[in-house]
Design a protein around this motif. Sequence first.
Motif, mmCIF file in Angstrom:
data_model
loop_
_atom_site.group_PDB
_atom_site.id
_atom_site.type_symbol
_atom_site.label_atom_id
_atom_site.label_comp_id
_atom_site.label_asym_id
_atom_site.label_seq_id
_atom_site.Cartn_x
_atom_site.Cartn_y
_atom_site.Cartn_z
ATOM 1 N N VAL A 65 1.123 -16.783 -35.494
ATOM 2 C CA VAL A 65 0.269 -16.749 -34.488
ATOM 3 C C VAL A 65 -0.524 -17.948 -34.526
ATOM 4 N N GLN A 66 -1.074 -18.549 -33.334
ATOM 5 C CA GLN A 66 -1.927 -19.726 -33.236
ATOM 6 C C GLN A 66 -2.776 -19.838 -32.097
ATOM 7 N N LEU A 67 -3.997 -19.842 -32.204
ATOM 8 C CA LEU A 67 -4.984 -19.845 -31.241
ATOM 9 C C LEU A 67 -4.923 -21.021 -30.325
ATOM 10 N N HIS A 68 -5.189 -21.192 -28.986
ATOM 11 C CA HIS A 68 -5.270 -22.406 -28.434
ATOM 12 C C HIS A 68 -6.592 -22.250 -27.488
ATOM 13 N N VAL A 69 -7.207 -23.390 -27.400
ATOM 14 C CA VAL A 69 -8.350 -23.249 -26.513
ATOM 15 C C VAL A 69 -8.462 -24.510 -25.669
ATOM 16 N N GLU A 70 -8.521 -24.455 -24.339
ATOM 17 C CA GLU A 70 -8.820 -25.508 -23.533
ATOM 18 C C GLU A 70 -9.935 -25.570 -22.901
ATOM 19 N N TRP A 75 -13.910 -34.783 -21.215
ATOM 20 C CA TRP A 75 -14.149 -35.505 -22.121
ATOM 21 C C TRP A 75 -14.050 -34.524 -23.657
ATOM 22 N N ASP A 76 -14.019 -33.048 -23.281
ATOM 23 C CA ASP A 76 -14.129 -32.377 -24.679
ATOM 24 C C ASP A 76 -12.731 -32.074 -25.013
ATOM 25 N N VAL A 77 -12.444 -32.196 -26.492
ATOM 26 C CA VAL A 77 -11.209 -32.384 -26.998
ATOM 27 C C VAL A 77 -10.738 -30.700 -27.057
ATOM 28 N N ASP A 78 -9.393 -30.391 -26.552
ATOM 29 C CA ASP A 78 -8.853 -29.044 -26.611
ATOM 30 C C ASP A 78 -8.587 -28.718 -28.271
ATOM 31 N N ALA A 79 -8.521 -27.547 -28.309
ATOM 32 C CA ALA A 79 -8.342 -27.479 -30.075
ATOM 33 C C ALA A 79 -7.320 -26.302 -30.097
ATOM 34 N N ASP A 80 -6.423 -26.286 -31.345
ATOM 35 C CA ASP A 80 -5.397 -25.545 -31.618
ATOM 36 C C ASP A 80 -5.654 -25.272 -32.981
ATOM 37 N N SER A 81 -5.538 -23.867 -33.292
ATOM 38 C CA SER A 81 -5.934 -23.409 -34.791
ATOM 39 C C SER A 81 -5.035 -23.754 -35.617
ATOM 40 N N THR A 82 -4.961 -23.609 -36.827
ATOM 41 C CA THR A 82 -3.851 -23.852 -37.714
ATOM 42 C C THR A 82 -3.087 -22.623 -37.539
ATOM 43 N N PRO A 83 -1.614 -22.684 -37.457
ATOM 44 C CA PRO A 83 -0.677 -21.224 -37.423
ATOM 45 C C PRO A 83 -1.144 -20.369 -38.700
ATOM 46 N N VAL A 84 -0.848 -19.126 -38.484
ATOM 47 C CA VAL A 84 -0.724 -18.136 -39.439
ATOM 48 C C VAL A 84 0.420 -17.316 -39.374
ATOM 49 N N ASP A 85 1.132 -17.284 -40.484
ATOM 50 C CA ASP A 85 2.230 -16.290 -40.595
ATOM 51 C C ASP A 85 1.849 -14.802 -40.794
ATOM 52 N N LEU A 86 1.923 -13.882 -39.884
ATOM 53 C CA LEU A 86 1.523 -12.678 -40.279
ATOM 54 C C LEU A 86 2.850 -11.718 -40.841
ATOM 55 N N GLY A 87 2.918 -11.052 -41.734
ATOM 56 C CA GLY A 87 4.063 -10.520 -41.986
ATOM 57 C C GLY A 87 3.769 -8.795 -41.594
ATOM 58 N N PRO A 88 4.601 -8.203 -41.894
ATOM 59 C CA PRO A 88 4.459 -6.591 -41.555
ATOM 60 C C PRO A 88 3.016 -6.044 -41.824
ATOM 61 N N TRP A 106 -5.591 -18.773 -25.206
ATOM 62 C CA TRP A 106 -4.438 -18.112 -25.370
ATOM 63 C C TRP A 106 -3.805 -17.822 -26.883
ATOM 64 N N VAL A 107 -3.205 -17.162 -27.405
ATOM 65 C CA VAL A 107 -2.455 -17.070 -28.600
ATOM 66 C C VAL A 107 -0.973 -17.115 -28.244
ATOM 67 N N SER A 108 -0.340 -18.118 -29.116
ATOM 68 C CA SER A 108 1.088 -18.041 -29.001
ATOM 69 C C SER A 108 1.735 -17.391 -30.341
ATOM 70 N N HIS A 109 2.979 -17.085 -29.980
ATOM 71 C CA HIS A 109 3.774 -16.172 -31.139
ATOM 72 C C HIS A 109 5.124 -16.995 -31.356
ATOM 73 N N LEU A 110 5.459 -16.973 -32.719
ATOM 74 C CA LEU A 110 6.856 -17.661 -33.016
ATOM 75 C C LEU A 110 7.504 -16.571 -33.898
ATOM 76 N N ARG A 111 8.489 -16.235 -33.697
ATOM 77 C CA ARG A 111 9.294 -15.298 -34.747
ATOM 78 C C ARG A 111 9.695 -16.105 -35.736
ATOM 79 N N ARG A 112 9.444 -15.515 -37.034
ATOM 80 C CA ARG A 112 9.927 -16.363 -38.330
ATOM 81 C C ARG A 112 10.730 -15.495 -39.138
#
Length: 112
Positions: A65-70, A75-88, A106-112
């Motif tokens: 999961v990763q948090l994205h902020v627009e 002039w304000d820089v958009d930000a993305d958090s460091t991705p975090v792997d969430l196990g069960p 928004w939060v993005s999801h990627l299957r690992r």
Amino acid sequence: MRTSLRSASLLGVLGVLVWPASTAAVSEQPGEPAPRPFGAACSVYIEGSRATAHCHNPYLDTDRVQLHVECERWWDVDADSTPVDLGPTGRATLSERCWKEIRSVWVSHLRR
């Protein structure tokens, strides 16, 4: 006789509406496993210029999961958090901010 024609028309329409649904179930390949459920549940909160997401993964597959902020201002820089792997049963809190107002989060999801 009119009632019979209406009934026949109604049955013809119902047959057309029901028929595709019944063939969809038959067209599945036998022996193929159903797709496994996936995706952490995330609650996103915005307080002023800071956004926070609380995520919990109830499934067996690891979710990155990763948090994205627009930001609102150009002039304000958009930000993305460091991705975090969430196990069960994993939980994580992600946070990012803008200097001024937030446009979207928004939060993005990627299957690992």
